[in-house]
Design an enzyme around this catalytic site. Structure first.
Site, PDB file in Angstrom:
ATOM      1  N   PHE A  76       0.836  -1.211   0.000  1.00 24.91           N
ATOM      2  CA  PHE A  76       0.000   0.000   0.000  1.00 24.91           C
ATOM      3  C   PHE A  76       0.869   1.258   0.000  1.00 24.91           C
ATOM      4  O   PHE A  76       1.836   1.347   0.740  1.00 24.91           O
ATOM      5  CB  PHE A  76      -0.902  -0.026   1.242  1.00 24.91           C
ATOM      6  CG  PHE A  76      -1.657   1.240   1.510  1.00 24.91           C
ATOM      7  CD1 PHE A  76      -2.315   1.916   0.505  1.00 24.91           C
ATOM      8  CD2 PHE A  76      -1.727   1.757   2.805  1.00 24.91           C
ATOM      9  CE1 PHE A  76      -3.020   3.079   0.759  1.00 24.91           C
ATOM     10  CE2 PHE A  76      -2.429   2.922   3.074  1.00 24.91           C
ATOM     11  CZ  PHE A  76      -3.085   3.584   2.046  1.00 24.91           C
ATOM     12  N   HIS A  77       0.493   2.218  -0.856  1.00 24.05           N
ATOM     13  CA  HIS A  77       1.147   3.531  -0.879  1.00 24.05           C
ATOM     14  C   HIS A  77       0.090   4.598  -0.621  1.00 24.05           C
ATOM     15  O   HIS A  77      -0.779   4.846  -1.444  1.00 24.05           O
ATOM     16  CB  HIS A  77       1.817   3.770  -2.233  1.00 24.05           C
ATOM     17  CG  HIS A  77       2.710   4.971  -2.261  1.00 24.05           C
ATOM     18  ND1 HIS A  77       2.338   6.209  -1.804  1.00 24.05           N
ATOM     19  CD2 HIS A  77       3.992   5.126  -2.697  1.00 24.05           C
ATOM     20  CE1 HIS A  77       3.329   7.068  -1.955  1.00 24.05           C
ATOM     21  NE2 HIS A  77       4.343   6.433  -2.497  1.00 24.05           N
ATOM     22  N   SER A  78       0.175   5.252   0.534  1.00 32.80           N
ATOM     23  CA  SER A  78      -0.786   6.282   0.900  1.00 32.80           C
ATOM     24  C   SER A  78      -0.506   7.577   0.134  1.00 32.80           C
ATOM     25  O   SER A  78       0.537   7.740  -0.497  1.00 32.80           O
ATOM     26  CB  SER A  78      -0.714   6.534   2.406  1.00 32.80           C
ATOM     27  OG  SER A  78      -1.538   7.625   2.764  1.00 32.80           O
TER      28      SER A  78
END
Length: 967
Positions: free
Chosen positions: A806-808
């Protein structure tokens, strides 16, 4: 003395027999070699030879060729014995074929005979050096044999004597042979990638069919050798064959030319061969310099996190505008050799360490290259053959560039980001470029620009629009064979193409499109064909998996088919407008296709946010304007008569295309994944998982960083790693894919993540464990950039484990990050399985959104709650026993460290019970111990203690943390 079978034996003859018996002997003994091994193998080792790495009997019930003739005794001995006996008739067959087809002054018979000898020797190579003996040499011999099969087959058809029956058999057998390759590859992928039970048995039938057809093709020589007599006597002589064909020689030659594509009708000369090699390589150099420009520009906004000012160098391509000044145009066209040599300065940039100076050197090289090629085409516009030859050099050079990138795992070995330490071949590339440029410019220009341009109809402005769309389409989609594959990638189980081996379909579509545009220019310029190209573009943009890729292949075919007519038309008008303005509009398109994903960092970005569809529509509209312009263009009158050799350059370039395609297939064979990967500490049931933001695989000094990334991941023994900022499939990033190299070299499965048409900076997953299923998510981002998530299910030691990468969003977009935290937490909470989050969260520990990620909703725990020195990278987990955690410094590879953790996968009842207890007891879960208190298989490598190696060391804590619950 052996008596002759002939009644009237000439005086002095010791022995005489029909040459057809050589063909009979070759066929019978060759078939005996394979069939005897099959019979013996089935009789003695049936269950062993039908078994593969995934299945055995009864799922698999028929052995492959390799399993039959491999290492088992005695079937291997049967095969090798008869293959050794076959060599005698084989060498005789090749020699007789040469004697039958040789003609004074003809080079082709010698070439085909040489290929026949080469195939015979390489057959011995893969026969007597098995994959167990030496896997690399076995593959080299096998690939060489298969590559040589194409010229041998087509050459034999082209040289066939006037025997309609033999020609018919050869065409049908050759067609069946090459047609069998398609299902062969399909079922091999079903077995190797998808692990479909029974697929290897079906593959084996097609593999055996290839063997039967290969031998059968050479068996047709019995029809030609029947007119040959082999005589042993005191004074030798060779009988002459008699043409008994009822079909005219002209009709037979036409049939053979059609079957071989006319390639073997080339009147071979060394001069034209060298010219073609130089032209294609010089075209490759152009594309290498052009595609390298975006990379060195991209480095600067990465570090500035926004517009840096250096982006202005993208306009290096508009140098052809200078050709609007007639004295300057005359000077450039009169000194093309000097201009082409100046363009090679772009290849010298690798010698410069400072990124700024390297950028300016590449910019100068690109400007001179665009100027030189535009002037070159303009200077040839009064001679159709010479103009077409240069256009072909430009386009075949693109195919060679894409193939070379495939061989170097999507890097170009002569790019300015490459050097000796990371696999660059800059020195040899530069040397060859100098030689190619010298040869390329050996002819004086025909048109120096002094005369007034002829009015051939059409508009230079409209032509420029077409050139802009064409060049952007070629560069953005076809400069790497894996780009369109990444567009349609949709996760596991695999339902679409893979970069290896399906990337070749892109190369094949490009090649066929280019040849079609040459053979039928009036057809490809029609609106109906343009409509088909538009449909292909729409399908590629809108659909995933194979259907989307089919649209991409149609578009690749169309772009290459229309390219030659577009470029030849543009060369006959003002180069300042057609190429100068064309490249300017191409630059606008380059920025446009970056803006759609970089909208959070550029002025006006929100207006084009996530609109790759607009980019594709604009490209096809520009090309449509170019097609419209072609309808008003007429040829010069009167057209000069075409000499008998004027079309030879087309066949030379077609031969170059065929060779490039064979090289691609050979590399695809070598790069095919083994899918037999084993985790580093399988005996301890350990998963070593990591998260790393790799900064688009450019290190702090602007060098490609794949090998340095590989080294650290391998030495840390990472089994599963999430990579962020990993989508490189855009012009500005070089149309690369770092995961291909890492997966191949580390022996890992890979999920590329959301493709470039999903408008993210990329998230990828590499795993030593099979990826059973994966889905891609784009999290809510009403204001800022899109946040990608990979949700993958891995099969780890027989248990299913979910991994989230996941990349916020960015720090400035508070609401985006809140919405993303809620979505991600619900997604993680929806999994009942053991889970790991490898993430970039942009939050402080114990504060804000952290408490949404680490919550009852998600069920996840922080890998180390006491680590207060984090902001971006986090590892979370649930239903696993976390046993170790470390932070490893990045050196100069990127701007972010590598975080790693070790987990035990609970399999036995007592292990699962312990994990259940730890889920509820935070103190027990986070109880730290010394390294010597945990098993050896749980420990991190000692290599990175203290000062570490190459700038990598355990930092922040100074050493890894280890966890073991108290008794």
């Amino acid at each position: 003395m052996v008596s002759s079978t002939y009644k009237d034996k000439p005086s002095g003859v010791l022995f005489a027999f029909s040459a057809k018996w050589v063909s009979y002997a070759h066929t019978i003994i060759a078939y005996t070699a394979f069939i005897s091994a099959l019979v013996v193998g089935i009789s003695l080792h049936y269950h062993k030879i039908v078994e593969n790495e995934f299945y055995g009997y009864p799922q698999e019930w028929f052995p492959s060729v390799s399993a039959t003739i491999g290492d088992r005794y005695p079937e291997r001995s049967f095969f090798q014995l008869f293959i050794a006996i076959t060599s005698g008739p084989r060498f005789a067959l090749v020699g007789l074929w040469y004697l039958l087809t040789a003609r004074p002054g003809k080079v082709l018979p010698k070439f085909v005979a040489g290929v026949g000898l080469f195939r015979t020797l390489t057959c011995g190579g893969w026969t007597y050096v098995t994959s167990t003996d030496d896997h690399d040499w076995h593959d080299i011999f096998m690939i060489s044999y298969l590559v040589a099969t194409l010229p041998w087959t087509l050459g034999c058809i082209a040289l066939s004597p006037a025997n309609p029956k033999a020609i018919k058999y050869r065409k049908h057998i050759a067609g069946a042979f090459f047609g069998t390759l398609i299902p062969l590859v399909y079922f091999f992928i079903q077995h190797k990638v998808h692990r479909v039970a029974g697929a290897y048995t079906t593959y084996a039938f097609f593999e055996w069919s290839l063997i039967l057809l290969d031998v059968a093709f050479d068996a047709v020589t019995v029809l030609d050798f029947s007119t040959f007599e082999i005589v042993v006597r005191d004074v030798g002589g060779l009988s002459q064959g008699v043409n008994k064909s009822s079909m005219s020689s002209a009709a037979l030659e036409k049939q053979k030319a059609k079957a071989t594509g006319g390639i073997f009708d080339i009147k071979f000369t060394w001069r034209e061969t060298i010219d073609t090699i130089a032209e294609v390589y010089h075209g490759y150099v152009f594309w290498s310099i052009l595609t390298g420009l975006g990379l060195v520009i991209w480095y600067f906004p990465l570090w500035f996190m926004g517009i840096s000012g250096y982006e202005a160098l993208v306009m290096s391509t508009i140098s052809p505008l200078l050709l609007g000044i007639k004295p300057l145009r005359s000077f450039v066209t009169s000194h093309l050799r000097i201009c082409h040599f100046l363009s090679l300065t772009g290849l010298l940039a690798y010698l410069v360490e400072d990124p700024i100076y390297r950028l300016f050197i590449v910019g100068f090289g690109v400007s001179m290259s665009c100027l030189s090629w535009s002037a070159q085409l303009y200077s040839e516009n009064v001679h159709e053959t010479r103009l077409e030859s240069k256009v072909l050099a430009w386009l075949v050079g693109l195919v060679l560039s894409s193939t070379t990138k495939f061989a170097w795992w999507t890097n170009n070995p002569i790019w300015p980001i490459m050097h000796a330490e990371n696999g660059g071949q800059n020195e040899i590339g530069l040397l060859l470029a100098v030689l190619a440029a010298w040869r390329f410019t050996r002819r004086a220009p025909l048109n120096t620009g002094a005369a007034k341009d002829e009015n051939l109809g059409g508009s230079a402005f409209l032509s420029a629009l077409g050139i802009a769309g064409l060049f952007f389409g070629l560069h953005s989609l076809l400069s790497d064979s894996s780009t369109m594959v990444s567009w349609v990638w949709d996760g596991y189980p695999v339902q679409g193409p893979l970069a290896v081996p399906h990337g070749w379909f892109t190369i094949a579509a490009m090649s066929v499109g280019l040849l079609t545009g040459l053979a039928h220019p009036s057809l490809v310029k029609t609106w109906s064909v343009y409509g088909i190209g538009c449909v292909g573009a729409a399908v590629l943009t809108s659909y995933a998996n194979w259907f989307g890729y089919y649209g991409g292949l149609v578009l690749a075919f169309y772009l290459m088919a229309i390219a030659a007519p577009f470029l030849k038309n543009a060369a006959k008008k003002s180069p300042a407008i057609t190429f100068g303005l064309g490249f300017f509009l191409y630059n606008v398109m380059v920025l446009f296709h970056v803006w759609v994903v970089a909208y959070a960092f550029v002025p006006g970005g929100p207006y084009v946010r996530e609109h790759t569809d607009w980019v594709m529509i604009t490209v096809m509209l520009l090309i449509g304007i170019g097609v419209f312009n072609l309808t008003f263009t007429r040829s010069r009158e009167p057209r000069p008569p075409q000499s008998s050799t004027s079309s030879q350059h087309q066949k030379y370039h077609a031969s170059a295309l065929a060779l490039i395609n064979m090289l691609f297939l050979a590399m695809a064979y070598l790069r095919f994944p083994t899918n037999d990967y084993v985790p580093y500490h399988a005996d301890s049931q350990i998963i070593t998982a990591g998260i790393w933001t790799i900064h688009f695989s450019l290190d702090n000094d602007m060098w490609s960083s794949e090998k340095r990334i590989r080294n650290l991941l391998k030495e840390l023994e990472v089994d599963v790693v999430g990579l962020l900022e990993s989508d490189l499939q855009r012009i500005i990033m070089g149309n690369r894919d770092t995961t291909q190299f890492l997966a191949h070299d580390l022996g890992m499965y890979v999920d590329y993540g959301p493709g470039p048409n999903k408008h993210t900076w990329g998230a990828a997953l590499l795993s030593k464990f099979p990826i059973v299923n994966s889905t891609h998510h784009l999290l809510p981002s009403p204001v800022g950039e899109l946040a990608p998530v990979i949700h993958a299910t891995l099969k780890c030691y027989g248990e299913l484990v979910d991994v989230f990468v996941f990349h916020s969003g960015q720090e400035e977009d508070v609401e985006d990050r809140r919405l993303q935290s809620e979505y991600a937490s619900k997604l993680m909470g929806s999994s009942p399985r053991p889970s790991i989050l490898l993430s970039y969260l942009v939050t402080q520990p114990q504060q804000g959104n952290y408490n949404t990620y680490v919550s009852d909703l998600s069920g996840m725990h922080d890998v180390e709650p006491g680590d207060w020195d984090r902001w971006c990278e986090y590892i979370l987990y649930k239903k696993l026993q976390r046993v170790a955690y470390a932070r490893v410094s990045r050196s100069t590879i990127t701007d972010t460290e590598l975080q790693v953790a070790k987990f035990v996968v609970p399999r036995r009842a007592e292990e699962k019970a312990l994990v259940s207890v730890l889920e509820k007891d935070e103190q027990a879960r986070n109880w730290k111990v010394q390294e010597d208190e945990v098993p050896v298989g749980w420990r991190f490598p000692a290599l990175f203690r203290g000062k570490g190696v190459r700038g990598h060391r355990y930092h922040v804590f100074g050493e890894p943390y280890y966890y073991l619950p108290r008794n």
